[in-house]
Design a protein around this motif. Sequence first.
Motif, PDB file in Angstrom:
ATOM      1  N   GLY A 137     -12.274 -32.207 -49.501  1.00  0.00           N
ATOM      2  CA  GLY A 137     -13.519 -32.019 -50.030  1.00  0.00           C
ATOM      3  C   GLY A 137     -14.988 -32.086 -48.609  1.00  0.00           C
ATOM      4  N   THR A 138     -14.678 -32.603 -47.697  1.00  0.00           N
ATOM      5  CA  THR A 138     -14.987 -32.718 -46.758  1.00  0.00           C
ATOM      6  C   THR A 138     -15.001 -31.006 -45.915  1.00  0.00           C
ATOM      7  OG1 THR A 138     -15.257 -35.253 -45.887  1.00  0.00           O
ATOM      8  CG2 THR A 138     -15.963 -33.274 -44.101  1.00  0.00           C
ATOM      9  N   HIS A 140     -14.183 -28.711 -46.875  1.00  0.00           N
ATOM     10  CA  HIS A 140     -14.564 -27.638 -48.363  1.00  0.00           C
ATOM     11  C   HIS A 140     -15.767 -27.480 -47.505  1.00  0.00           C
ATOM     12  CE1 HIS A 140     -10.847 -25.627 -49.431  1.00  0.00           C
ATOM     13  NE2 HIS A 140     -10.669 -27.131 -50.680  1.00  0.00           N
ATOM     14  N   GLY A 141     -16.659 -28.261 -47.619  1.00  0.00           N
ATOM     15  CA  GLY A 141     -18.380 -28.547 -47.323  1.00  0.00           C
ATOM     16  C   GLY A 141     -18.676 -28.103 -45.423  1.00  0.00           C
ATOM     17  N   LEU A 144     -18.529 -24.011 -46.585  1.00  0.00           N
ATOM     18  CA  LEU A 144     -18.625 -23.736 -47.039  1.00  0.00           C
ATOM     19  C   LEU A 144     -20.387 -23.198 -46.670  1.00  0.00           C
ATOM     20  CD1 LEU A 144     -17.508 -24.238 -50.372  1.00  0.00           C
ATOM     21  CD2 LEU A 144     -16.794 -22.780 -49.462  1.00  0.00           C
ATOM     22  N   ALA A 172     -22.336 -30.391 -45.143  1.00  0.00           N
ATOM     23  CA  ALA A 172     -21.440 -30.119 -46.126  1.00  0.00           C
ATOM     24  C   ALA A 172     -21.169 -32.003 -46.774  1.00  0.00           C
ATOM     25  CB  ALA A 172     -19.976 -31.209 -45.467  1.00  0.00           C
ATOM     26  N   PRO A 174     -23.257 -32.756 -49.912  1.00  0.00           N
ATOM     27  CA  PRO A 174     -22.620 -32.798 -51.400  1.00  0.00           C
ATOM     28  C   PRO A 174     -21.062 -32.441 -51.695  1.00  0.00           C
ATOM     29  CG  PRO A 174     -24.310 -31.068 -50.539  1.00  0.00           C
ATOM     30  CD  PRO A 174     -23.930 -31.713 -48.954  1.00  0.00           C
ATOM     31  N   MET A 175     -20.069 -31.779 -51.079  1.00  0.00           N
ATOM     32  CA  MET A 175     -18.751 -31.177 -51.190  1.00  0.00           C
ATOM     33  C   MET A 175     -18.134 -33.011 -51.602  1.00  0.00           C
ATOM     34  SD  MET A 175     -18.052 -28.713 -52.608  1.00  0.00           S
ATOM     35  CE  MET A 175     -16.806 -28.813 -52.418  1.00  0.00           C
ATOM     36  N   SER A 178     -18.649 -34.858 -53.613  1.00  0.00           N
ATOM     37  CA  SER A 178     -17.987 -34.664 -54.938  1.00  0.00           C
ATOM     38  C   SER A 178     -16.876 -35.189 -54.182  1.00  0.00           C
ATOM     39  CB  SER A 178     -17.454 -33.029 -54.938  1.00  0.00           C
ATOM     40  OG  SER A 178     -16.571 -32.552 -55.748  1.00  0.00           O
ATOM     41  N   GLY A 179     -15.862 -34.942 -53.067  1.00  0.00           N
ATOM     42  CA  GLY A 179     -14.467 -35.901 -53.122  1.00  0.00           C
ATOM     43  C   GLY A 179     -14.867 -37.105 -52.923  1.00  0.00           C
ATOM     44  N   THR A 248     -31.320 -32.069 -52.535  1.00  0.00           N
ATOM     45  CA  THR A 248     -31.000 -30.568 -53.375  1.00  0.00           C
ATOM     46  C   THR A 248     -31.364 -30.904 -54.237  1.00  0.00           C
ATOM     47  OG1 THR A 248     -29.265 -32.671 -54.481  1.00  0.00           O
ATOM     48  CG2 THR A 248     -29.114 -31.056 -52.427  1.00  0.00           C
TER      49      THR A 248
END
Length: 251
Positions: A137-138, A140-141, A144, A172, A174-175, A178-179, A248
């Motif tokens: 998750g980190t 990808h955060g 992205l 990062a 938010p991701m 999520s993770g 956000t």
Amino acid sequence: MTIIKKYGGSIALLVLLMALFEIATDLTGWLEPVLFPGLIKILPELKRSFPKLLQGLVNSFGLLLPSYALALVLGIGGGLLVGFCGRLRTILMPIFRGVSPIPPTMLIPYAIAILPTFWLSSAFIIFAGAFWPILMGTIHGVTLLEERYLDNASALGLGGFRLMRKVIFPGALPMIFSGAGMALVFSFILLTVAEMFGAKAGMGHFIQYYADFSDYPKVLAGMLFMSLVIVLIMELFDLLQRRLLHWTGKR
């Protein structure tokens, strides 16, 4: 927003499901009475076992929290590094994608064989399950993150640790949350599995112990207690997420 307004639908659905369960058990006997004791048996056992379940909660958290915290630190730290460094990401991501899907339960025999105590073996299983969602998750955060943020940071002369702290990590987040949320739920699942070997206390041990004796009122009381604990923990997690991600605009 009041509690009733926010959770009214959930409460109504829960009451309906409990009513249907009671009809299928105590009132009609449609479900097998040994495996599915009704609420009239489960709730008194929950009350009688409550002190023992609270002690089990303390023991379970003594195992879960250090394991999850270590996964959080290493997962976020490693994810920021790998996500930011393109060359390192190119080398490691194929390995991560190959290793991360391996179920942590398959590592139990190796953990017992290598680590010196059952507690460490149990902690490692929980850590292994929590680490990968947080790490991925980190990563990808970071990857992205919109390029314009990095361009603006470069124009302001930000670099190194300041760039990581002020731009990359917040972007990062938010991701990461999520993770971390998925990892927390998975940690509770693995907690029950980990407490099945070598543990002498804990919520998972309580459920497994009485399941071995086919004392299903206590088993379902333990499952109900554990579910309530998980709901409370996840609500606190969501509250923390909303506080830290207020920028956000998500509710």
